[in-house]
Design a protein around this motif. Sequence first.
Motif, short mmCIF file in Angstrom:
data_model
loop_
_atom_site.label_atom_id
_atom_site.label_comp_id
_atom_site.label_asym_id
_atom_site.label_seq_id
_atom_site.Cartn_x
_atom_site.Cartn_y
_atom_site.Cartn_z
N GLU B 16 25.27 -56.56 3.57
CA GLU B 16 24.76 -55.19 3.69
C GLU B 16 23.46 -55.05 2.90
O GLU B 16 23.20 -55.81 1.97
N PRO B 17 22.62 -54.07 3.27
CA PRO B 17 21.38 -53.87 2.50
C PRO B 17 21.68 -53.26 1.14
O PRO B 17 22.67 -52.54 0.97
N VAL B 18 20.83 -53.57 0.19
CA VAL B 18 20.96 -53.04 -1.17
C VAL B 18 19.63 -52.40 -1.56
O VAL B 18 18.57 -53.01 -1.36
N HIS B 19 19.72 -51.20 -2.09
CA HIS B 19 18.54 -50.49 -2.55
C HIS B 19 18.66 -50.28 -4.06
O HIS B 19 19.50 -49.52 -4.52
N LEU B 20 17.80 -50.92 -4.81
CA LEU B 20 17.83 -50.83 -6.26
C LEU B 20 16.70 -49.91 -6.72
O LEU B 20 15.52 -50.24 -6.57
N PRO B 21 17.03 -48.76 -7.32
CA PRO B 21 15.98 -47.82 -7.71
C PRO B 21 15.41 -48.08 -9.09
O PRO B 21 16.08 -48.67 -9.95
N CYS B 22 14.19 -47.60 -9.29
CA CYS B 22 13.54 -47.70 -10.59
C CYS B 22 12.62 -46.49 -10.76
O CYS B 22 11.81 -46.21 -9.88
N ASN B 23 12.77 -45.81 -11.87
CA ASN B 23 11.88 -44.70 -12.19
C ASN B 23 10.88 -45.12 -13.25
O ASN B 23 11.25 -45.76 -14.24
N HIS B 24 9.63 -44.76 -13.03
CA HIS B 24 8.57 -45.07 -13.99
C HIS B 24 7.58 -43.93 -13.99
O HIS B 24 6.44 -44.07 -13.52
N SER B 25 8.02 -42.79 -14.51
CA SER B 25 7.24 -41.56 -14.41
C SER B 25 5.96 -41.60 -15.24
O SER B 25 5.04 -40.81 -14.99
N THR B 26 5.87 -42.50 -16.23
CA THR B 26 4.68 -42.55 -17.08
C THR B 26 3.72 -43.66 -16.67
O THR B 26 2.84 -44.04 -17.43
N ILE B 27 3.88 -44.17 -15.47
CA ILE B 27 3.04 -45.26 -14.98
C ILE B 27 1.57 -44.86 -14.98
O ILE B 27 1.22 -43.72 -14.68
N SER B 28 0.71 -45.79 -15.36
CA SER B 28 -0.71 -45.51 -15.33
C SER B 28 -1.30 -46.07 -14.04
O SER B 28 -0.66 -46.84 -13.32
N GLY B 29 -2.52 -45.69 -13.76
CA GLY B 29 -3.14 -46.05 -12.50
C GLY B 29 -3.34 -47.55 -12.30
O GLY B 29 -3.45 -48.01 -11.17
N THR B 30 -3.36 -48.31 -13.38
CA THR B 30 -3.61 -49.75 -13.27
C THR B 30 -2.36 -50.59 -13.45
O THR B 30 -2.43 -51.82 -13.41
#
Lengths: 116, 112
Positions: B16-30
């Motif tokens: 079955e497919p697996v979707h692993l989430p990740c939050n990175h709200s403070t990510i910078s443009g680079t």
Amino acid sequence: SAVISQKPSRDICQRGTSLTIQCQVDSQVTMMFWYRQQPGQSLTLIATANQGSEATYESGFVIDKFPISRPNLTFSTLTVSNMSPEDSSIYLCSVEKAGGGSYGYTFGSGTRLTVV
Amino acid sequence: DAKTTQPNSMESNEEEPVHLPCNHSTISGTDYIHWYRQLPSQGPEYVIHGLTSNVNNRMASLAIAEDRKSSTLILHRATLRDAAVYYCILRDGGWGAQKLVFGQGTRLTINP
């Protein structure tokens, strides 16, 4: 990607002694990174080894305890000095093939250290 | 160092497919978004990385939100060999090798 050979793969050492871990890369790289992974934990960066200059240590790690050598662009060693049972961990080296974030990082298979 | 947030564990079934989430709200443009996985008794293994656009390779796909504050690693058809700890890491886009700072990752269990 780069290929890393890390030695030894595992060792059991007496407390108070030192162990030197070797990391050999099949291509020249500017920086090499040393990590520690304590049992059941994630990886923690110990230091960054740049050829031709002293290693840069992360907070909580000091040169007297973890001296690093970087004699050329393909080789580095990490020494764990005056070991105690708390130093029992997996130690890994890592490199990035090229800068700029456009390549992945390669990790060695690790050195599993047990201090008794 | 910018940080990422991942669920501690996830479980899925084989094939079955697996979707692993990740939050990175403070990510910078680079910042590049890197994913690695660590199989039992092995060093971490590179899976995929991206900057802004979705990426595909032979191992997985990476879906990046339009605002780049989150991303999802997609394993299209999980096998038992995909059971590992998956790490989502932000890599500074500066030239020259940059250190990777690992979080706790997501432990993925695959049921037969």
